[in-house]
Design a protein around this motif. Structure first.
Motif, PDB file in Angstrom:
ATOM      1  N   ALA A   1     -34.976 -32.116  29.535  1.00 58.83           N
ATOM      2  CA  ALA A   1     -35.561 -31.451  30.743  1.00 58.83           C
ATOM      3  C   ALA A   1     -34.812 -31.916  32.023  1.00 58.83           C
ATOM      4  CB  ALA A   1     -36.995 -32.049  31.058  1.00 58.83           C
ATOM      5  N   SER A   2     -34.183 -32.953  31.954  1.00 59.76           N
ATOM      6  CA  SER A   2     -33.469 -33.415  33.353  1.00 59.76           C
ATOM      7  C   SER A   2     -32.428 -34.594  33.143  1.00 59.76           C
ATOM      8  CB  SER A   2     -34.154 -33.424  34.528  1.00 59.76           C
ATOM      9  OG  SER A   2     -35.103 -34.727  34.340  1.00 59.76           O
ATOM     10  N   VAL A   3     -31.468 -34.709  33.607  1.00 60.46           N
ATOM     11  CA  VAL A   3     -30.415 -35.790  33.846  1.00 60.46           C
ATOM     12  C   VAL A   3     -30.263 -36.248  34.988  1.00 60.46           C
ATOM     13  CG1 VAL A   3     -28.400 -36.798  33.017  1.00 60.46           C
ATOM     14  CG2 VAL A   3     -29.269 -34.896  31.892  1.00 60.46           C
TER      15      VAL A   3
ATOM     16  N   PHE B   1     -30.839 -41.916  33.965  1.00 58.05           N
ATOM     17  CA  PHE B   1     -31.780 -41.619  32.811  1.00 58.05           C
ATOM     18  C   PHE B   1     -32.240 -40.115  32.586  1.00 58.05           C
ATOM     19  CE2 PHE B   1     -34.224 -41.773  37.040  1.00 58.05           C
ATOM     20  CZ  PHE B   1     -35.138 -40.714  36.791  1.00 58.05           C
ATOM     21  N   VAL B   2     -32.594 -39.934  31.305  1.00 59.53           N
ATOM     22  CA  VAL B   2     -32.733 -38.574  30.815  1.00 59.53           C
ATOM     23  C   VAL B   2     -34.322 -38.249  30.581  1.00 59.53           C
ATOM     24  CG1 VAL B   2     -31.870 -36.911  29.189  1.00 59.53           C
ATOM     25  CG2 VAL B   2     -30.474 -38.696  30.005  1.00 59.53           C
ATOM     26  N   VAL B   3     -34.796 -37.249  31.043  1.00 59.48           N
ATOM     27  CA  VAL B   3     -36.180 -36.923  30.494  1.00 59.48           C
ATOM     28  C   VAL B   3     -36.033 -35.939  29.637  1.00 59.48           C
ATOM     29  CG1 VAL B   3     -38.335 -36.039  31.341  1.00 59.48           C
ATOM     30  CG2 VAL B   3     -37.113 -37.564  32.910  1.00 59.48           C
ATOM     31  N   VAL B   4     -36.876 -36.098  28.331  1.00 58.98           N
ATOM     32  CA  VAL B   4     -36.659 -35.357  27.160  1.00 58.98           C
ATOM     33  C   VAL B   4     -38.257 -34.836  26.834  1.00 58.98           C
ATOM     34  CG1 VAL B   4     -34.724 -36.338  26.301  1.00 58.98           C
ATOM     35  CG2 VAL B   4     -37.030 -37.198  25.433  1.00 58.98           C
ATOM     36  N   THR B   5     -38.274 -33.813  26.029  1.00 59.80           N
ATOM     37  CA  THR B   5     -39.623 -33.195  25.378  1.00 59.80           C
ATOM     38  C   THR B   5     -39.374 -33.229  23.929  1.00 59.80           C
ATOM     39  OG1 THR B   5     -38.884 -31.053  25.146  1.00 59.80           O
ATOM     40  CG2 THR B   5     -39.998 -31.940  27.402  1.00 59.80           C
ATOM     41  N   GLY B   6     -40.500 -33.404  23.287  1.00 61.08           N
ATOM     42  CA  GLY B   6     -40.415 -33.672  21.598  1.00 61.08           C
ATOM     43  C   GLY B   6     -41.390 -34.384  21.257  1.00 61.08           C
ATOM     44  N   THR B   7     -41.287 -34.906  20.164  1.00 61.19           N
ATOM     45  CA  THR B   7     -42.091 -36.125  19.644  1.00 61.19           C
ATOM     46  C   THR B   7     -41.224 -37.125  19.047  1.00 61.19           C
ATOM     47  OG1 THR B   7     -43.601 -34.180  18.873  1.00 61.19           O
ATOM     48  CG2 THR B   7     -43.766 -36.389  17.692  1.00 61.19           C
ATOM     49  N   GLY B   8     -41.179 -38.283  19.683  1.00 61.86           N
ATOM     50  CA  GLY B   8     -40.392 -39.462  19.446  1.00 61.86           C
ATOM     51  C   GLY B   8     -40.737 -40.071  18.187  1.00 61.86           C
ATOM     52  N   PRO B   9     -39.868 -41.029  17.639  1.00 58.96           N
ATOM     53  CA  PRO B   9     -38.468 -41.385  18.237  1.00 58.96           C
ATOM     54  C   PRO B   9     -37.442 -40.489  18.568  1.00 58.96           C
ATOM     55  CG  PRO B   9     -38.275 -42.292  16.039  1.00 58.96           C
ATOM     56  CD  PRO B   9     -39.910 -41.565  16.103  1.00 58.96           C
ATOM     57  N   PHE B  10     -36.640 -40.684  19.599  1.00 58.73           N
ATOM     58  CA  PHE B  10     -35.364 -39.893  19.694  1.00 58.73           C
ATOM     59  C   PHE B  10     -34.218 -40.399  19.843  1.00 58.73           C
ATOM     60  CE2 PHE B  10     -39.007 -38.783  22.446  1.00 58.73           C
ATOM     61  CZ  PHE B  10     -39.366 -37.595  22.377  1.00 58.73           C
TER      62      PHE B  10
END
Length: 245
Positions: free
Chosen positions: A107-109, A125-134
């Motif tokens: 989503a963003s860095v 930091f990096v904001v991500v979407t999905g189902t962890g773990p990443f």
């Protein structure tokens, strides 16, 4: 004369063999954009065949002249309940499921910045979407790096350089990613206030510092100004360069 002719005919009823569902196939878990296999039903009997089934609870039918019968590849739960051929019908109880997972995204860095050598440096930091773990792949000044995280905010650290994300993988799928941030840490200016000096009473001294762009002396004298100390004293100068350090 008369002739009696007697005939006897035996008639037997032959019951047709009902069709049957032998097997189903095609279940799978896919990522968005993957090629999805079809759900198929292997049957016996005399075609054409009609399969009764539900897709996520909605009644459906599919007819085919031959086996296997192809039900398509729309994601959902396929419950196969019956079959009809050219003469008979029969029941069945088979289930196949197609799951299509959403791909993870970046989503963003965030949080690059310009710092001086004596300042606290914040983490990128990096904001991500999905189902962890990443698993996040990125380059730091062109050197490949990978970091694992159970959180959707992934901290990359605060080492100076350019952070460029390239790929994000979650529990099910992978996806290409883009975005970058840079941390720059500028050195402190080499400010030189001048050598210590001994003066006679009434002598003047020029406060002239070097190594920076602007200077502030603690006695308020501008850089390059002249003072006449009345007693032994220590004077401190703070210099600032073009980067604000």
């Amino acid at each position: 004369f008369s002739d009696d002719l007697a005939c006897q005919v035996n008639v037997q009823d032959v019951a047709p063999v009902p069709p049957s569902i032998v097997a189903t196939a095609g279940s799978g878990v896919y990522c968005f954009g993957d090629l999805i296999n079809d759900i198929t039903v292997d049957v016996t009997g005399t075609g054409p065949f009609t399969i009764d089934y539900t897709l996520d609870g909605v009644p459906m039918q599919m007819t085919s002249p031959t086996s296997p019968v192809n039900l398509g590849n729309v994601p959902g739960v396929y419950d196969v309940t019956g079959i009809s051929d050219s003469s008979c019908s029969n029941t069945g109880n088979f289930t196949e499921t197609i799951i299509e997972q959403s791909v993870p995204t970046v989503a963003s860095v965030e949080n690059g910045g310009i710092y001086c050598a004596n300042e606290f440096v914040n983490d990128v930091f990096v904001v991500v979407t999905g189902t962890g773990p990443f698993d996040l792949s990125y380059d730091l000044d062109g050197n490949p790096q990978t970091i694992n995280s159970i959180n959707d905010t992934i901290v990359l650290g605060n080492t100076p350089g350019t952070y460029t994300v390239t790929q994000i993988t979650d529990v099910a799928c992978s996806n290409a990613a883009a975005g970058s941030q840079t941390i720059t840490v500028n050195p402190l200016p080499p400010v030189f206030a001048g050598n210590d000096i001994t003066l006679c009473d009434g002598e003047n001294y020029t406060q002239l510092a070097t190594g920076a762009q602007t200077y502030v002396w603690d006695n308020g004298t501008p850089n390059g100004g002249t003072i006449t100390p009345a007693a032994t004293a220590t004077y401190t100068v703070t210099g600032t360069d073009a980067n604000g350090c």
